[in-house]
Write a protein that holds these residues in place. Structure first.
Motif, PDB file in Angstrom:
ATOM      1  N   HIS A  73       0.921  -1.277  -0.024  1.00 52.37           N
ATOM      2  CA  HIS A  73       0.022  -0.021   0.029  1.00 52.37           C
ATOM      3  C   HIS A  73       0.987   1.309   0.053  1.00 52.37           C
ATOM      4  O   HIS A  73       1.809   1.111   0.644  1.00 52.37           O
ATOM      5  CB  HIS A  73      -1.030  -0.011   1.092  1.00 52.37           C
ATOM      6  CG  HIS A  73      -1.696  -1.303   1.212  1.00 52.37           C
ATOM      7  ND1 HIS A  73      -2.703  -1.490   0.567  1.00 52.37           N
ATOM      8  CD2 HIS A  73      -1.534  -2.380   1.970  1.00 52.37           C
ATOM      9  CE1 HIS A  73      -3.224  -2.801   0.646  1.00 52.37           C
ATOM     10  NE2 HIS A  73      -2.475  -3.248   1.652  1.00 52.37           N
ATOM     11  N   VAL A 103       0.933   5.588   0.242  1.00 55.63           N
ATOM     12  CA  VAL A 103       0.612   6.663   0.942  1.00 55.63           C
ATOM     13  C   VAL A 103       1.477   8.013   0.079  1.00 55.63           C
ATOM     14  O   VAL A 103       2.491   8.107   0.247  1.00 55.63           O
ATOM     15  CB  VAL A 103       0.877   6.780   2.377  1.00 55.63           C
ATOM     16  CG1 VAL A 103       0.187   8.337   2.980  1.00 55.63           C
ATOM     17  CG2 VAL A 103       0.132   5.727   2.992  1.00 55.63           C
ATOM     18  N   ALA A 136      -1.232   6.746   8.318  1.00 54.92           N
ATOM     19  CA  ALA A 136      -2.042   6.852   7.120  1.00 54.92           C
ATOM     20  C   ALA A 136      -1.783   5.424   6.323  1.00 54.92           C
ATOM     21  O   ALA A 136      -2.532   4.912   5.619  1.00 54.92           O
ATOM     22  CB  ALA A 136      -1.383   7.902   6.295  1.00 54.92           C
ATOM     23  N   SER A 140      -4.437   2.821   5.123  1.00 59.85           N
ATOM     24  CA  SER A 140      -4.397   2.362   3.680  1.00 59.85           C
ATOM     25  C   SER A 140      -4.411   0.970   3.667  1.00 59.85           C
ATOM     26  O   SER A 140      -4.885   0.185   2.581  1.00 59.85           O
ATOM     27  CB  SER A 140      -3.132   3.122   3.125  1.00 59.85           C
ATOM     28  OG  SER A 140      -3.146   2.717   1.588  1.00 59.85           O
ATOM     29  N   SER A 148      -8.500   7.590  -0.635  1.00 60.92           N
ATOM     30  CA  SER A 148      -7.176   7.680  -0.640  1.00 60.92           C
ATOM     31  C   SER A 148      -6.592   8.257   0.689  1.00 60.92           C
ATOM     32  O   SER A 148      -7.222   8.782   1.305  1.00 60.92           O
ATOM     33  CB  SER A 148      -6.772   8.729  -1.695  1.00 60.92           C
ATOM     34  OG  SER A 148      -7.159   8.379  -3.198  1.00 60.92           O
ATOM     35  N   CYS A 149      -5.760   7.777   0.967  1.00 57.19           N
ATOM     36  CA  CYS A 149      -4.769   8.161   2.343  1.00 57.19           C
ATOM     37  C   CYS A 149      -3.676   8.894   1.802  1.00 57.19           C
ATOM     38  O   CYS A 149      -2.700   8.608   1.181  1.00 57.19           O
ATOM     39  CB  CYS A 149      -4.546   7.004   3.371  1.00 57.19           C
ATOM     40  SG  CYS A 149      -5.827   6.119   3.763  1.00 57.19           S
TER      41      CYS A 149
END
Length: 157
Positions: free
Chosen positions: A12, A14, A105, A109, A123-124
């Protein structure tokens, strides 16, 4: 939520954004939220972002507690109790300088990514430089970057 320990954070991403970009989204999009993950002491003694012109109130959710500064195991559960994911598109995280908020975050996420497609559109973002900004050459914060330095709305409690 017990699966949070099995999250592969490397899968993931960020994105880091400057405070001005975050504020623009927070004031223009009804589905954007700001999460301040600093401590109670920081909110009270350093100040907090103000939701002036923002579409939603700031969400205050400690990542870690003073004085030990160990991540709170119930962080994600606490955060999710304050967020309505079905009404979220953008979630911005902020802390003092951007380190804790990046981790927060990343955790959300990872949770969203492991939820199947239910929340794939959220979205983060990490607010780069954080609330107080980076250290200057004189080891002081607030003079080179960050939310406060950018003259975005904030208040001293």
């Amino acid at each position: 939520m017990n699966n949070q320990n099995n999250i592969d954070y490397n899968r993931h991403e960020v994105e880091e954004v400057v405070p001005e970009f975050a504020y623009e989204k927070l004031t223009s999009c009804d589905r954007s939220f700001l999460v301040d993950v600093r401590t109670w002491a920081e909110w009270n003694f350093v100040g907090t972002p103000v939701c002036q012109n923002m579409k939603n109130d700031v969400i205050f959710c400690e990542w870690a507690s003073f004085p030990n500064m160990v991540k709170k195991p119930e962080f994600l559960e606490n955060l999710l109790s304050h967020l309505n994911l079905e009404k979220s598109d953008n979630i911005f995280f902020i802390c003092r300088s951007g380190a804790r908020s990046f981790q927060a975050a990343l955790e959300l996420s990872g949770f969203l990514g492991n939820s199947g497609n239910a929340f794939s559109g959220i979205s983060c973002f990490n607010v780069k430089y954080g609330f107080e900004g980076g250290l200057s050459d004189h080891s002081k914060r607030g003079g080179i970057n960050g939310w406060k330095f950018s003259n975005l709305p904030w208040q001293q409690l």
